[in-house]
Scaffold this motif. Structure first.
Motif, mmCIF file in Angstrom:
data_model
loop_
_atom_site.group_PDB
_atom_site.id
_atom_site.type_symbol
_atom_site.label_atom_id
_atom_site.label_comp_id
_atom_site.label_asym_id
_atom_site.label_seq_id
_atom_site.Cartn_x
_atom_site.Cartn_y
_atom_site.Cartn_z
ATOM 1 N N VAL A 63 0.810 -1.222 0.000
ATOM 2 C CA VAL A 63 0.000 0.000 0.000
ATOM 3 C C VAL A 63 0.842 1.271 0.000
ATOM 4 O O VAL A 63 0.299 2.380 -0.023
ATOM 5 C CB VAL A 63 -0.992 0.012 1.188
ATOM 6 N N GLY A 64 2.174 1.123 0.021
ATOM 7 C CA GLY A 64 3.017 2.303 0.001
ATOM 8 C C GLY A 64 4.429 1.975 -0.421
ATOM 9 O O GLY A 64 4.880 0.835 -0.294
ATOM 10 N N VAL A 65 5.114 2.983 -0.935
ATOM 11 C CA VAL A 65 6.494 2.838 -1.377
ATOM 12 C C VAL A 65 7.254 4.126 -1.081
ATOM 13 O O VAL A 65 6.701 5.228 -1.194
ATOM 14 C CB VAL A 65 6.587 2.510 -2.887
ATOM 15 N N ALA A 66 8.495 3.961 -0.681
ATOM 16 C CA ALA A 66 9.419 5.087 -0.549
ATOM 17 C C ALA A 66 10.789 4.562 -0.950
ATOM 18 O O ALA A 66 11.156 3.443 -0.590
ATOM 19 C CB ALA A 66 9.454 5.607 0.876
ATOM 20 N N TYR A 67 11.510 5.359 -1.727
ATOM 21 C CA TYR A 67 12.884 4.969 -2.027
ATOM 22 C C TYR A 67 13.725 6.205 -2.303
ATOM 23 O O TYR A 67 13.216 7.293 -2.571
ATOM 24 C CB TYR A 67 12.968 3.950 -3.170
ATOM 25 N N GLY A 68 15.027 5.995 -2.191
ATOM 26 C CA GLY A 68 15.960 7.078 -2.448
ATOM 27 C C GLY A 68 17.371 6.545 -2.564
ATOM 28 O O GLY A 68 17.604 5.335 -2.481
ATOM 29 N N PHE A 69 18.321 7.482 -2.726
ATOM 30 C CA PHE A 69 19.729 7.125 -2.935
ATOM 31 C C PHE A 69 20.547 8.384 -2.752
ATOM 32 O O PHE A 69 20.003 9.486 -2.594
ATOM 33 C CB PHE A 69 19.948 6.543 -4.336
ATOM 34 N N ALA A 106 13.632 10.048 -3.566
ATOM 35 C CA ALA A 106 13.172 10.072 -4.955
ATOM 36 C C ALA A 106 11.658 9.953 -5.041
ATOM 37 O O ALA A 106 11.017 10.678 -5.794
ATOM 38 C CB ALA A 106 13.839 8.952 -5.753
ATOM 39 N N GLU A 107 11.092 9.030 -4.262
ATOM 40 C CA GLU A 107 9.641 8.812 -4.305
ATOM 41 C C GLU A 107 9.152 8.394 -2.926
ATOM 42 O O GLU A 107 9.826 7.640 -2.225
ATOM 43 C CB GLU A 107 9.278 7.706 -5.309
ATOM 44 N N LEU A 137 16.868 15.466 0.784
ATOM 45 C CA LEU A 137 16.184 16.400 -0.114
ATOM 46 C C LEU A 137 15.064 15.678 -0.847
ATOM 47 O O LEU A 137 15.153 14.478 -1.112
ATOM 48 C CB LEU A 137 17.150 16.968 -1.161
ATOM 49 N N LEU A 138 14.031 16.448 -1.189
ATOM 50 C CA LEU A 138 12.912 15.918 -1.974
ATOM 51 C C LEU A 138 12.221 17.069 -2.662
ATOM 52 O O LEU A 138 12.471 18.240 -2.361
ATOM 53 C CB LEU A 138 11.924 15.152 -1.084
#
Length: 186
Positions: A63-69, A106-107, A137-138
């Protein structure tokens, strides 16, 4: 049932990308015609240093997603970030420090029917918990008076303005670029 927040391996993330992109399209109200292109892009993200992905799972449903780098001069978004800073006062000493060490969120998206339950906050906390940079940062679409769940979440986490009313090429909506120092201490 309780929503579980969990870190994904690169392989788990890659397998789930079609489902994750569907959440993104629904949450952002994008045209589903972008689905295949976004799936290709999202699968390629695992190659970036510091890649971290989080999923929110309710029973058998994601039901959810978060990702980054880690931020990188090689990325399109970094070039946009630099441009946003140049257009809004220039590259100050503090802004240069941000550019030198940041984790790009990122998201981060929650399925529309699941929003407002604290899922985004739990995913963001887990995503930033061990982020290997001095800043996070976003960017997020501007809304009148910052009156939406996203701005409320980011402000609660201590994100401040880096640039406002920034226009990305190909998108007519203005965006806010927000940042906060790391580590995350909530």
């Amino acid at each position: 049932m309780t929503v579980e927040i969990r870190r994904l391996t690169a392989g788990e993330y890659s397998l789930l990308v079609p489902t994750l992109v569907d959440i993104y399209i629904a949450a952002m109200e994008y045209n589903p015609a972008i689905r295949d292109q976004r799936i290709r892009v999202w699968r390629g993200e695992v190659a970036w240093p510091g890649f971290t992905a989080i999923a929110a799972v309710d029973g058998d449903d994601v039901v959810g997603v978060a990702y980054g780098f880690l931020g990188s001069r090689d990325r399109w978004w970094d070039r946009q970030l630099v441009r946003s800073m140049e257009e809004s006062g220039g590259i100050t000493h503090e802004r240069q420090q941000i550019l030198d060490s940041y984790f790009e969120v990122a998201e981060i998206h929650v399925a529309p029917g699941q929003q407002g339950r604290g899922i985004g906050a739990a995913m963001l906390a887990e995503l930033l918990r061990q982020a290997p940079a001095a800043w996070a940062l976003l960017s997020t679409p501007e809304v009148k008076d910052e009156a939406n769940h996203a701005f409320s979440l980011y402000r609660r986490f201590g994100f401040v303005d880096v640039a406002r009313r920034f226009l990305y090429p190909g998108d007519q909506r203005p965006f806010a670029i927000l940042g906060r120092p790391l580590p995350l201490e909530l």
